[in-house]
Design a protein around this motif. Structure first.
Motif, PDB file in Angstrom:
ATOM      1  N   LYS A 337       0.838  -1.207   0.000  1.00  0.00           N
ATOM      2  CA  LYS A 337       0.000   0.000   0.000  1.00  0.00           C
ATOM      3  C   LYS A 337       0.871   1.256   0.000  1.00  0.00           C
ATOM      4  O   LYS A 337       0.592   2.213  -0.721  1.00  0.00           O
ATOM      5  N   VAL A 338       1.916   1.258   0.813  1.00  0.00           N
ATOM      6  CA  VAL A 338       2.830   2.403   0.847  1.00  0.00           C
ATOM      7  C   VAL A 338       3.451   2.611  -0.537  1.00  0.00           C
ATOM      8  O   VAL A 338       3.488   3.733  -1.060  1.00  0.00           O
ATOM      9  N   ILE A 339       3.916   1.525  -1.114  1.00  0.00           N
ATOM     10  CA  ILE A 339       4.599   1.595  -2.408  1.00  0.00           C
ATOM     11  C   ILE A 339       3.682   2.159  -3.491  1.00  0.00           C
ATOM     12  O   ILE A 339       4.039   3.125  -4.180  1.00  0.00           O
ATOM     13  N   VAL A 340       2.512   1.579  -3.639  1.00  0.00           N
ATOM     14  CA  VAL A 340       1.612   1.978  -4.722  1.00  0.00           C
ATOM     15  C   VAL A 340       1.124   3.414  -4.525  1.00  0.00           C
ATOM     16  O   VAL A 340       1.017   4.178  -5.490  1.00  0.00           O
ATOM     17  N   ARG A 341       0.841   3.809  -3.307  1.00  0.00           N
ATOM     18  CA  ARG A 341       0.395   5.175  -3.064  1.00  0.00           C
ATOM     19  C   ARG A 341       1.494   6.186  -3.383  1.00  0.00           C
ATOM     20  O   ARG A 341       1.220   7.264  -3.916  1.00  0.00           O
ATOM     21  N   PHE A 342       2.729   5.847  -3.080  1.00  0.00           N
ATOM     22  CA  PHE A 342       3.838   6.726  -3.439  1.00  0.00           C
ATOM     23  C   PHE A 342       4.001   6.786  -4.955  1.00  0.00           C
ATOM     24  O   PHE A 342       4.352   7.824  -5.516  1.00  0.00           O
ATOM     25  N   TRP A 343       3.751   5.673  -5.621  1.00  0.00           N
ATOM     26  CA  TRP A 343       3.791   5.665  -7.096  1.00  0.00           C
ATOM     27  C   TRP A 343       2.725   6.601  -7.658  1.00  0.00           C
ATOM     28  O   TRP A 343       2.981   7.355  -8.601  1.00  0.00           O
ATOM     29  N   ILE A 344       1.518   6.518  -7.093  1.00  0.00           N
ATOM     30  CA  ILE A 344       0.419   7.357  -7.585  1.00  0.00           C
ATOM     31  C   ILE A 344       0.755   8.838  -7.414  1.00  0.00           C
ATOM     32  O   ILE A 344       0.504   9.656  -8.310  1.00  0.00           O
ATOM     33  N   ILE A 345       1.327   9.180  -6.275  1.00  0.00           N
ATOM     34  CA  ILE A 345       1.730  10.569  -6.042  1.00  0.00           C
ATOM     35  C   ILE A 345       2.742  11.004  -7.091  1.00  0.00           C
ATOM     36  O   ILE A 345       2.681  12.119  -7.629  1.00  0.00           O
ATOM     37  N   THR A 346       3.679  10.104  -7.431  1.00  0.00           N
ATOM     38  CA  THR A 346       4.694  10.431  -8.436  1.00  0.00           C
ATOM     39  C   THR A 346       4.073  10.662  -9.806  1.00  0.00           C
ATOM     40  O   THR A 346       4.484  11.570 -10.536  1.00  0.00           O
ATOM     41  N   VAL A 347       3.076   9.867 -10.174  1.00  0.00           N
ATOM     42  CA  VAL A 347       2.383  10.073 -11.451  1.00  0.00           C
ATOM     43  C   VAL A 347       1.832  11.488 -11.518  1.00  0.00           C
ATOM     44  O   VAL A 347       1.998  12.203 -12.514  1.00  0.00           O
TER      45      VAL A 347
END
Length: 360
Positions: A337-347
Motif C-alpha cells: 500500500k505504501v509503495i503503490v500510493r507513493f507511485w500514484i503521487i509520483t504520477v
C-alpha cells in the motif's frame, strides 16, 4: 555505435536514414535496455545469491523487514549494464552530453558498489563511512559541474529557469557550478534514501526519467524550444536516448524487484540513478521541475532531515521512523500500500512537471 554505422551505410541504403531520428532511437533504447534487463536478470540474481551478496537489514527497522535479510542485493549493477549498453548502441557517441552523463552515472555506481561491498563483507549496515562516500560523490559531482560550466556556449545554458514564467531566467554565473553540484549529489542521496521498500524507488525513477526524456527532446529541438519558450541547447536531445534507457532498464529491474523482491537495487543502483536524473535535469535546465517531479524523493529526504534535527534539538521524534515510508509502515500500512500510493503521487507530480512546458 549502431547510429554511426547506420549513418555511414545510409548513402547506399536510404531507408537507414530513419535511425537518425531521436524518437526512434529512444524507443529502441527502451526496448534494448528492457530486453537486456529481463534477459540478464535471472542469471545475475543467481550469481549474487551464489556469492552470498545478501542484504543486511537494520535490526532497529520495521520487524517485517527482518525476513528480507539475505535477499540478493547490488542488483543495481543490472540496471547500469543495461543502461550503458543501450546508450552506447543507440546514442550519438560524438555527443559530449551523452558521455558526461554516462560517466557521472557509472562513477556514482562505483561509489555505491564500494558501499554495498563493505556492508556485505563486514556483515553490517554501516558500509562506506559517510565522510568518504560524500567525498567521492563530491569529487564526481563537482567535476561534472565544472565541466558543464566550461562547455556552456550561451547564457541560457547557465541560467536558472522558473517554471510557468515565460521570460524569467536568473543568470547564475559561477553559481551554476554550485547549483549543479548540489542537484547531482542531492538527487543521488535522495533516491538512495527512498530505496527502502520493494520497487518504491525504481518506478518513480522510471517515470521521472521518461519525463526528462521529453524535456531533453524539446530542449534540443530548435523549433520546439522556440514554440515552448524554453532555452534551446544544441545536442541535449540525445539525452532522450539515455533517459529512455533508464526507463527500460528500470522496468526490467522492477520485474524482479516488485513486492516481494527477488533482488534489491543497493547503493550501486540508487546512487547512480539519482545522479543520472540530477545531471540530465541540469543539462536540460529543469532543476526546479526535477524538484517537483521527484517530490517523493524530496519528501523522503526532508523526513530524515526533520527527524534528525528534531531529535538533536528537542530529544523528540516527529515520525515513528524515517525515511517517511517506514513511518507509514509502523502506522500499520502494508508495504504494498505504501509503495503503490507513493507511485500514484509520483504520477501526479510528473504530470504537473510536464504541464510546465506549456503553461507559461
Amino acid at each position: 555505435m549502431l547510429t554511426a554505422l547506420f549513418h555511414a551505410l545510409s548513402a547506399q541504403f536510404s531507408a537507414l536514414n530513419v535511425f537518425q531520428y531521436i524518437t526512434l532511437r529512444a524507443i529502441l533504447g527502451v526496448i534494448t535496455a528492457l530486453g537486456l534487463a529481463l534477459l540478464i536478470g535471472p542469471w545475475m540474481i543467481r550469481k549474487l545469491a551464489a556469492m552470498k551478496f545478501g542484504q543486511q537489514v537494520r535490526t532497529d527497522g520495521p520487524q517485517s523487514h527482518l525476513s528480507k535479510s539475505g535477499t540478493p542485493t547490488m542488483g543495481g549493477a543490472l540496471i547500469l549494464v543495461s543502461i550503458a549498453i543501450a546508450t552506447l548502441l543507440w546514442a550519438d557517441l560524438s555527443n559530449k552530453y551523452v558521455w558526461i552523463v554516462l560517466l557521472v552515472t557509472l562513477g556514482f555506481g562505483v561509489v555505491g558498489w564500494m558501499d554495498d561491498w563493505l556492508k556485505i563483507s563486514k556483515k553490517n549496515t554501516a558500509g562506506l563511512p559517510a565522510r568518504w562516500k560524500y567525498f567521492w560523490q563530491s569529487v564526481i559531482g563537482l567535476t561534472a559541474a565544472v565541466l558543464l560550466y566550461s562547455i556552456a556556449n550561451t547564457p541560457a545554458e547557465t541560467a536558472l529557469l522558473i517554471p510557468m514564467l515565460k521570460d524569467v531566467a536568473i543568470q547564475l554565473g559561477l553559481g551554476y557550478v554550485v547549483l549543479t553540484y548540489f542537484v547531482i549529489v542531492g538527487t543521488s542521496n535522495a533516491v538512495n534514501l527512498t530505496d527502502g521498500l520493494d520497487g518504491l524507488a525504481i518506478l518513480p525513477t522510471v517515470m521521472v526519467a521518461g519525463a526528462l526524456a521529453v524535456f531533453a527532446y524539446v530542449t534540443g529541438h530548435a523549433e520546439f524550444a522556440k514554440y515552448l519558450a524554453i532555452p534551446y541547447v544544441p545536442g541535449v536531445g540525445e539525452l532522450a536516448i539515455f533517459c529512455a534507457a533508464i526507463a527500460g532498464a528500470g522496468l526490467g529491474f522492477l520485474w524482479f524487484n516488485t513486492y516481494p523482491a527477488q533482488v534489491f537495487m543497493g547503493d550501486v543502483g540508487a546512487l547512480a540513478l539519482g545522479a543520472a536524473l540530477g545531471t540530465v535535469a541540469v543539462m536540460v535546465r529543469q532543476e526546479i521541475v526535477l524538484f517537483i517531479m521527484g517530490g517523493i524523493f524530496v519528501i523522503e529526504t526532508l523526513s530524515v532531515v526533520i527527524q534528525v534535527a528534531s531529535f538533536k534539538l528537542t530529544g523528540k521524534r516527529v515520525f515513528r521512523m524515517a525515511p517517511i515510508h517506514h513511518h507509514f509502515e509502523l502506522k500499520g500500512w502494508p508495504e504494498p500500500k505504501v509503495i503503490v500510493r507513493f507511485w500514484i503521487i509520483t504520477v501526479i507530480l510528473v504530470l504537473i512537471g510536464l504541464a510546465t512546458l506549456k503553461v507559461r
